[in-house]
Design a protein around this motif. Structure first.
Motif, PDB file in Angstrom:
ATOM      1  N   GLN A 246     -30.721 -10.681   9.855  1.00 49.21           N
ATOM      2  CA  GLN A 246     -30.086 -10.056   8.685  1.00 49.21           C
ATOM      3  C   GLN A 246     -28.652 -10.541   8.522  1.00 49.21           C
ATOM      4  OE1 GLN A 246     -29.935  -5.796   8.860  1.00 49.21           O
ATOM      5  NE2 GLN A 246     -28.610  -5.614   7.072  1.00 49.21           N
ATOM      6  N   VAL A 249     -28.581 -14.195   7.332  1.00 49.97           N
ATOM      7  CA  VAL A 249     -28.939 -14.329   5.918  1.00 49.97           C
ATOM      8  C   VAL A 249     -27.783 -13.859   5.031  1.00 49.97           C
ATOM      9  CG1 VAL A 249     -30.457 -13.466   4.104  1.00 49.97           C
ATOM     10  CG2 VAL A 249     -31.420 -14.165   6.304  1.00 49.97           C
ATOM     11  N   ASP A 250     -27.153 -12.734   5.409  1.00 51.05           N
ATOM     12  CA  ASP A 250     -26.052 -12.195   4.609  1.00 51.05           C
ATOM     13  C   ASP A 250     -24.860 -13.148   4.589  1.00 51.05           C
ATOM     14  OD1 ASP A 250     -27.564  -9.975   4.084  1.00 51.05           O
ATOM     15  OD2 ASP A 250     -26.605  -8.721   5.615  1.00 51.05           O
ATOM     16  N   SER A 253     -26.928 -17.372   4.145  1.00 50.25           N
ATOM     17  CA  SER A 253     -28.050 -17.621   3.229  1.00 50.25           C
ATOM     18  C   SER A 253     -28.974 -18.719   3.762  1.00 50.25           C
ATOM     19  CB  SER A 253     -27.527 -18.015   1.837  1.00 50.25           C
ATOM     20  OG  SER A 253     -26.713 -16.989   1.313  1.00 50.25           O
ATOM     21  N   LEU A 255     -32.126 -18.543   5.031  1.00 52.23           N
ATOM     22  CA  LEU A 255     -33.434 -17.947   5.267  1.00 52.23           C
ATOM     23  C   LEU A 255     -34.467 -18.995   5.683  1.00 52.23           C
ATOM     24  CD1 LEU A 255     -35.169 -15.412   5.218  1.00 52.23           C
ATOM     25  CD2 LEU A 255     -35.616 -15.830   2.804  1.00 52.23           C
TER      26      LEU A 255
END
Length: 404
Positions: A246, A249-250, A253, A255
């Motif tokens: 998490q 990704v935050d 980015s 993913l």
């Protein structure tokens, strides 16, 4: 060595609800439907805090390029966590009265767990183990009062032996605790040899104490307690990896780079759960000798299970370019603890129910295969997960071929 109850046993706490104080006599080893209590489950959940702290500091140490220091500190602190949990679990299996004094003393032990967890960052980063020592002392000395209460309450034909065993435990734990206070209270990391000496002293207390008379631990209850703690540790690995993904990704980015790690990590954790619980173990725990080796060996099971989560965090940080972590270091951080888990579960647990060469070799070969995945580059975690899932599939297929 045949295992016999210290006493003829007493009714379960459920049959005596409403009593504020009870005699702490040994429970029957033949008690039916013995299950973990809500207090034991609460006790386990509070240990998650300490496990998470140890795993988190391991991640930071490796990310900062101090892998040797991080691994050594992780093993030292996890020993304190594991040993305090294990001593409580075996004592409770034999003497859980679930009355007011027992509950209060257990809650005091939980306070010790939280103090130890709070001291983990200072111990890792600054070599200051004072708070860890205080928390460990609270846990251990609270257990001493339980053993003294058991000694005072001993009754029946084996009362003398039970009393001697309880007193030996109380003396042994107190002596070891005095050594830890001398070693850890002064500021600065303790020398490795001194830690090893005191850890060895802790390990010999139960075998020496139970020479007088074995405690009446319950095999079904012990197997369930270890299984539940395994689930909790694996759950902590899932939580740690989820938070890491998490955050990545935050902030980055990334993913697409993280999906193979997430998929491989889930396959590893799911497979670890499946493998551990594939067969019941309580029928194997028929003597102190077998139970001690099995129980002590779970230090490797628990440390490796928790380290899988730390390894997944490290793999995520490497994938997004955070920290000074090489691709090979990130791969080893996942594959080594996974391989250790597979092998130790086979050694302690699974091999006792395996039939034939193929069944016996499945997990050891899978452990070697997982280690080899470290050379597969950026998808090492995914390949390791696929190897673990393959081991599960092979095990299920071989078991299905057995005659009913």
């Amino acid at each position: 060595m045949n295992h016999s109850s210290v006493s003829s046993g007493s009714p379960s706490p459920a049959a005596r609800t409403g009593d504020a104080v009870r005699r702490m006599t040994a429970r029957s080893r033949d008690e039916e439907h013995r299950a973990s209590t809500p207090l034991e489950l609460f006790f386990d959940l509070c240990f998650v805090v300490a496990v998470a702290q140890a795993g988190g500091r391991l991640v930071h140490a490796i990310a900062d390029g101090h892998a040797g220091h991080g691994v050594a500190g992780y093993f030292l602190l996890f020993f304190a966590i594991w040993w305090a949990w294990m001593n409580f679990s075996w004592f409770a299996s034999a003497y859980d009265t679930d009355d007011v004094p027992y509950r209060v003393t257990t809650l005091v032990q939980i306070v010790g767990v939280l103090l130890l967890a709070a001291g983990v960052p200072r111990g890792f980063d600054d070599g200051d183990f004072q708070l860890v020592a205080i928390g460990y002392a609270v846990m251990r000395l609270a257990l001493v009062t339980q053993w003294l209460r058991a000694a005072r309450s001993a009754e029946g034909e084996d009362a003398a032996g039970a009393r001697k065993t309880a007193v030996r435990y109380a003396i042994g734990v107190t002596a070891c605790q005095a050594g830890w206070m001398v070693l850890l209270l002064p500021h600065g990391a303790p020398p490795g040899w001194a830690f090893l000496v005191l850890a060895a002293a802790e390990l010999v207390v139960p075998p020496l104490a139970e020479r007088a008379a074995p405690t009446s631990w319950h095999p079904h209850h012990i197997a369930e307690r270890y299984g539940l703690f395994t689930i909790i540790v694996l759950g902590e690995s899932v939580a740690a990896a989820t938070v890491a993904v998490q955050s990545a990704v935050d902030e980055h980015s990334a993913l697409g780079d993280l999906l193979p790690i997430a998929a491989g990590g889930l396959l590893i954790v799911f497979s670890a759960w499946w493998i551990y619980f594939a067969v019941p173990i309580h029928d194997y725990l028929v003597s102190n000798r077998q139970a001690f080796l099995w129980g002590y060996g779970h230090y490797a099971v628990f440390t490796s299970a928790a380290a899988i989560g730390a390894g997944l965090e490290i793999a995520v940080e490497q994938a997004v370019g955070s920290g000074d972590i090489s691709l090979r270091t990130a791969a080893w951080s996942v594959t080594i603890p996974t391989a250790v888990f597979l092998f130790t579960v086979w050694l302690l647990h699974s091999r006792h129910s395996k039939h034939g060469v193929a069944q016996q070799l499945t997990l050891p070969v899978a452990a070697l295969g997982v280690l080899a995945c470290a050379w597969t580059g950026e998808h090492a975690v995914l390949w390791a997960g696929l190897v673990c899932a393959g081991a599960v599939a092979v095990g299920v297929a071989l078991q299905a071929r057995e005659p009913v």
